[in-house]
Structure formats: structure tokens, C-alpha cells
Write a protein that holds these residues in place. Sequence first.
Motif, PDB file in Angstrom:
ATOM      1  N   CYS A  61       9.291   4.471   7.304  1.00 47.75           N
ATOM      2  CA  CYS A  61       9.288   3.809   5.998  1.00 47.75           C
ATOM      3  C   CYS A  61       8.555   4.664   4.967  1.00 47.75           C
ATOM      4  CB  CYS A  61       8.622   2.432   6.082  1.00 47.75           C
ATOM      5  SG  CYS A  61       9.582   1.209   6.999  1.00 47.75           S
ATOM      6  N   GLY A  62       9.034   4.619   3.714  1.00 48.71           N
ATOM      7  CA  GLY A  62       8.359   5.288   2.617  1.00 48.71           C
ATOM      8  C   GLY A  62       7.347   4.362   1.963  1.00 48.71           C
ATOM      9  N   LEU A  63       6.116   4.864   1.805  1.00 47.53           N
ATOM     10  CA  LEU A  63       5.033   4.021   1.290  1.00 47.53           C
ATOM     11  C   LEU A  63       4.393   4.612   0.035  1.00 47.53           C
ATOM     12  CD1 LEU A  63       3.289   3.158   4.701  1.00 47.53           C
ATOM     13  CD2 LEU A  63       4.794   1.665   3.362  1.00 47.53           C
ATOM     14  N   ASP A  64       5.123   5.422  -0.714  1.00 46.69           N
ATOM     15  CA  ASP A  64       4.562   6.023  -1.928  1.00 46.69           C
ATOM     16  C   ASP A  64       4.051   4.934  -2.873  1.00 46.69           C
ATOM     17  OD1 ASP A  64       5.264   8.495  -0.989  1.00 46.69           O
ATOM     18  OD2 ASP A  64       6.989   8.758  -2.311  1.00 46.69           O
ATOM     19  N   GLY A  65       2.751   4.999  -3.174  1.00 44.72           N
ATOM     20  CA  GLY A  65       2.178   4.065  -4.131  1.00 44.72           C
ATOM     21  C   GLY A  65       2.182   2.616  -3.705  1.00 44.72           C
ATOM     22  N   ALA A  66       2.482   2.342  -2.439  1.00 43.71           N
ATOM     23  CA  ALA A  66       2.481   0.951  -1.978  1.00 43.71           C
ATOM     24  C   ALA A  66       1.065   0.388  -2.006  1.00 43.71           C
ATOM     25  CB  ALA A  66       3.062   0.856  -0.573  1.00 43.71           C
ATOM     26  N   ARG A  67       0.955  -0.873  -2.394  1.00 41.87           N
ATOM     27  CA  ARG A  67      -0.360  -1.536  -2.468  1.00 41.87           C
ATOM     28  C   ARG A  67      -0.524  -2.435  -1.252  1.00 41.87           C
ATOM     29  NH1 ARG A  67      -2.571  -6.211  -5.337  1.00 41.87           N
ATOM     30  NH2 ARG A  67      -4.781  -5.806  -5.810  1.00 41.87           N
ATOM     31  N   LEU A  68      -1.405  -1.998  -0.355  1.00 41.18           N
ATOM     32  CA  LEU A  68      -1.668  -2.750   0.871  1.00 41.18           C
ATOM     33  C   LEU A  68      -3.164  -3.009   1.017  1.00 41.18           C
ATOM     34  CD1 LEU A  68       0.825  -0.755   3.092  1.00 41.18           C
ATOM     35  CD2 LEU A  68       0.962  -3.218   2.677  1.00 41.18           C
ATOM     36  N   THR A  69      -3.821  -3.235  -0.091  1.00 44.43           N
ATOM     37  CA  THR A  69      -5.252  -3.498  -0.071  1.00 44.43           C
ATOM     38  C   THR A  69      -5.547  -4.748   0.741  1.00 44.43           C
ATOM     39  OG1 THR A  69      -5.013  -4.656  -2.181  1.00 44.43           O
ATOM     40  CG2 THR A  69      -5.721  -2.361  -2.271  1.00 44.43           C
ATOM     41  N   SER A  70      -6.565  -4.658   1.560  1.00 48.46           N
ATOM     42  CA  SER A  70      -7.020  -5.774   2.408  1.00 48.46           C
ATOM     43  C   SER A  70      -5.952  -6.280   3.365  1.00 48.46           C
ATOM     44  CB  SER A  70      -7.540  -6.943   1.552  1.00 48.46           C
ATOM     45  OG  SER A  70      -8.619  -6.529   0.733  1.00 48.46           O
ATOM     46  N   ALA A  71      -4.915  -5.479   3.600  1.00 52.69           N
ATOM     47  CA  ALA A  71      -3.901  -5.864   4.588  1.00 52.69           C
ATOM     48  C   ALA A  71      -4.486  -5.754   5.989  1.00 52.69           C
ATOM     49  CB  ALA A  71      -2.666  -4.972   4.453  1.00 52.69           C
ATOM     50  N   ASP A  87      -2.209   2.720  -0.990  1.00 49.60           N
ATOM     51  CA  ASP A  87      -3.518   2.076  -1.180  1.00 49.60           C
ATOM     52  C   ASP A  87      -3.767   1.062  -0.067  1.00 49.60           C
ATOM     53  OD1 ASP A  87      -5.881   1.035  -2.055  1.00 49.60           O
ATOM     54  OD2 ASP A  87      -5.181   0.561  -4.081  1.00 49.60           O
ATOM     55  N   LEU A  88      -4.660   1.465   0.855  1.00 47.79           N
ATOM     56  CA  LEU A  88      -5.048   0.606   1.975  1.00 47.79           C
ATOM     57  C   LEU A  88      -6.535   0.285   1.908  1.00 47.79           C
ATOM     58  CD1 LEU A  88      -2.941   2.587   4.526  1.00 47.79           C
ATOM     59  CD2 LEU A  88      -2.810   0.101   4.384  1.00 47.79           C
ATOM     60  N   ALA A  89      -7.093   0.295   0.714  1.00 49.07           N
ATOM     61  CA  ALA A  89      -8.520   0.013   0.564  1.00 49.07           C
ATOM     62  C   ALA A  89      -8.863  -1.345   1.157  1.00 49.07           C
ATOM     63  CB  ALA A  89      -8.904   0.051  -0.911  1.00 49.07           C
ATOM     64  N   GLY A  90      -9.924  -1.364   1.960  1.00 49.84           N
ATOM     65  CA  GLY A  90     -10.368  -2.623   2.555  1.00 49.84           C
ATOM     66  C   GLY A  90      -9.467  -3.170   3.632  1.00 49.84           C
ATOM     67  N   ALA A  91      -8.493  -2.382   4.065  1.00 41.55           N
ATOM     68  CA  ALA A  91      -7.567  -2.855   5.103  1.00 41.55           C
ATOM     69  C   ALA A  91      -8.258  -2.888   6.464  1.00 41.55           C
ATOM     70  CB  ALA A  91      -6.344  -1.951   5.172  1.00 41.55           C
ATOM     71  N   ALA A 106      -4.020   9.027   0.620  1.00 38.16           N
ATOM     72  CA  ALA A 106      -4.082   7.627   1.060  1.00 38.16           C
ATOM     73  C   ALA A 106      -5.497   7.087   0.878  1.00 38.16           C
ATOM     74  CB  ALA A 106      -3.649   7.500   2.511  1.00 38.16           C
ATOM     75  N   GLN A 107      -5.590   5.863   0.350  1.00 43.03           N
ATOM     76  CA  GLN A 107      -6.884   5.235   0.076  1.00 43.03           C
ATOM     77  C   GLN A 107      -7.220   4.241   1.171  1.00 43.03           C
ATOM     78  OE1 GLN A 107      -8.742   6.249  -2.684  1.00 43.03           O
ATOM     79  NE2 GLN A 107      -7.088   7.759  -2.765  1.00 43.03           N
ATOM     80  N   LEU A 108      -8.242   4.580   1.956  1.00 49.34           N
ATOM     81  CA  LEU A 108      -8.716   3.692   3.013  1.00 49.34           C
ATOM     82  C   LEU A 108     -10.211   3.424   2.857  1.00 49.34           C
ATOM     83  CD1 LEU A 108      -6.599   5.332   5.791  1.00 49.34           C
ATOM     84  CD2 LEU A 108      -6.809   2.863   5.635  1.00 49.34           C
ATOM     85  N   HIS A 109     -10.716   3.556   1.646  1.00 49.45           N
ATOM     86  CA  HIS A 109     -12.151   3.332   1.467  1.00 49.45           C
ATOM     87  C   HIS A 109     -12.490   1.868   1.756  1.00 49.45           C
ATOM     88  CE1 HIS A 109     -10.175   3.039  -2.512  1.00 49.45           C
ATOM     89  NE2 HIS A 109     -10.953   1.990  -2.703  1.00 49.45           N
ATOM     90  N   GLY A 110     -13.570   1.694   2.479  1.00 44.30           N
ATOM     91  CA  GLY A 110     -13.989   0.349   2.862  1.00 44.30           C
ATOM     92  C   GLY A 110     -13.148  -0.288   3.945  1.00 44.30           C
ATOM     93  N   ALA A 111     -12.230   0.466   4.534  1.00 46.64           N
ATOM     94  CA  ALA A 111     -11.369  -0.089   5.584  1.00 46.64           C
ATOM     95  C   ALA A 111     -12.128  -0.170   6.908  1.00 46.64           C
ATOM     96  CB  ALA A 111     -10.117   0.771   5.751  1.00 46.64           C
ATOM     97  N   VAL A 112     -11.594  -0.966   7.825  1.00 51.02           N
ATOM     98  CA  VAL A 112     -12.164  -1.109   9.160  1.00 51.02           C
ATOM     99  C   VAL A 112     -11.101  -0.702  10.171  1.00 51.02           C
ATOM    100  CG1 VAL A 112     -13.164  -2.691  10.855  1.00 51.02           C
ATOM    101  CG2 VAL A 112     -13.702  -2.963   8.414  1.00 51.02           C
ATOM    102  N   LEU A 113     -11.405   0.319  10.964  1.00 49.46           N
ATOM    103  CA  LEU A 113     -10.487   0.801  11.998  1.00 49.46           C
ATOM    104  C   LEU A 113     -11.157   0.628  13.350  1.00 49.46           C
ATOM    105  CD1 LEU A 113      -9.771   2.413   9.289  1.00 49.46           C
ATOM    106  CD2 LEU A 113      -8.712   4.095  10.798  1.00 49.46           C
ATOM    107  N   GLU A 114     -10.531  -0.141  14.224  1.00 53.06           N
ATOM    108  CA  GLU A 114     -11.089  -0.370  15.558  1.00 53.06           C
ATOM    109  C   GLU A 114      -9.980  -0.270  16.598  1.00 53.06           C
ATOM    110  OE1 GLU A 114     -13.868  -3.602  18.010  1.00 53.06           O
ATOM    111  OE2 GLU A 114     -13.349  -3.956  15.913  1.00 53.06           O
ATOM    112  N   ARG A 115     -10.213   0.574  17.572  1.00 52.86           N
ATOM    113  CA  ARG A 115      -9.209   0.888  18.598  1.00 52.86           C
ATOM    114  C   ARG A 115      -7.906   1.330  17.926  1.00 52.86           C
ATOM    115  NH1 ARG A 115     -11.601  -3.679  20.451  1.00 52.86           N
ATOM    116  NH2 ARG A 115      -9.776  -4.968  19.943  1.00 52.86           N
ATOM    117  N   VAL A 116      -7.994   2.480  17.292  1.00 58.08           N
ATOM    118  CA  VAL A 116      -6.854   3.066  16.573  1.00 58.08           C
ATOM    119  C   VAL A 116      -6.606   4.464  17.121  1.00 58.08           C
ATOM    120  CG1 VAL A 116      -5.966   3.833  14.334  1.00 58.08           C
ATOM    121  CG2 VAL A 116      -7.294   1.711  14.489  1.00 58.08           C
TER     122      VAL A 116
END
Length: 220
Positions: A61-71, A87-91, A106-116
Motif C-alpha cells: 500500500c502507498g502511504l504518502d502523507g497518510a495521517r495515522l496519528t495515535s493509530a 504520520d504515525l506520531a503517538g501510534a 516517517a513520523q513516529l515521535h512519541g510512538a510505542v513499539l513493543e515486540r516489533v
Amino acid sequence: MKRRRVPEVRRPEVRLPPLEAYGGGGLEPDGDYDGVELAGLDLAGQDGAGARFLDCLVRDCGLDGARLTSARFLDSVLDGVRGVGTDLAGAQLRDVEVREARLGGAQLHGAVLERVWIRGGKADYLNLRAARLKDVLFEGCVLGEPDFGGARLERVEFRDCVLVGADFGGASLKDVDLRTVQRLEIARGVDSLAGAVVSAAQLIDLAPLFAAQLGVRVED
């Protein structure tokens, strides 16, 4: 003296159920996606802020400029996704595999990654500032100028990766394994590497940075 063993990263064990093809038009804010396959879709510029993806496969899938904040991506696989400025900030990503992704800025600031488990692919200017990474394995991927500033990394391994221009300024590291990184270049934050494990060869390469940090001059 007994050498302390580096704890292994706990990998995700994703077992997707039989999936249904996604028949919706695009992403929706706070959308709920459960047991679906999103394949070959152009999701550029779409708004999926706060959406939940459970037992999903997002493929090609193409995700250019997609907004997925807090997803939230839970027990899911992202395969061959590509995007600039996603934009995956806070995801939240938990028990997720990311395969052969190609991302830029890609923006992942403030995101939480666990078992990735991030396998292959390339990401330039990945923003993980103030993110929390626990049990994350980067394997065989190229990371150009990733920003880990102020992030917390625990049981994170960079296996057979290229890591260029990395910023660890103000980061907190615990059991971070860099020993098999093929090319290791740290732009900032060498003083934050306490809690990382490097190889003897890498230590030699990093020696000038450590000396500069300590104010030591090296002259012939």
C-alpha cells in the motif's frame, strides 16, 4: 569475571487468521479494522488517525502523507508498504512485523513499539524522538539519519543493518545490541550510548567520538 549475556529480543509471534479483503474506500478516523487484508491500495493523504488495526495484513500500500496519528496496530503485518511523510506520531505497534518497507520522513515521535520485527527495507529520516521501543528487532534494513533523540530503548537489536547519521541525543538505552551493524555512524548522542553493546571493531571506529566527548586530544 563472568561476562553478562545480552538479553535476546522477544520477537512477535503473529499468526494471522483467515482474512477478508478490505472492501472500504479508504481509511477513516477512529476506524476499526479487524481481520482484513488491505492490498495494493493508494492511501496517500488519507486520514486514519486513531484507527485500530487488529489481525490485519497491510500489503503493498502507498502511504504518502497518510495521517495515522495515535493509530494502533496489534498482531498485524505491514508488508511492502511505502510512503513519504507518513504520520504515525503517538501510534502503538504491538506484536507487529514490518517487511521490506520503504519510508521517507516517517513520523513516529512519541510512538510505542513493543515486540516489533522490522525486516529489510529502507527508511530515511525516521523520526522516533521520545518514542518507547521495547523488544524491537531491526534486521537487514538501511536506516539513514534516524532520530532516536530522547527515546527509550530496551532490548533493541540492530542485526545486519546499516545505521548512518543516527541521533541518540538524550536517549535512554538498556540492552541495545549494535554488534552486527554493518556500518555504524553516530551523528549525535555518543554520550547516551551507556546501555548499548558494541563489538571491539566498532569500539575502535567510535574511539574518536568518545575522545571528543571526553575532551581528549589525540595527536601523533
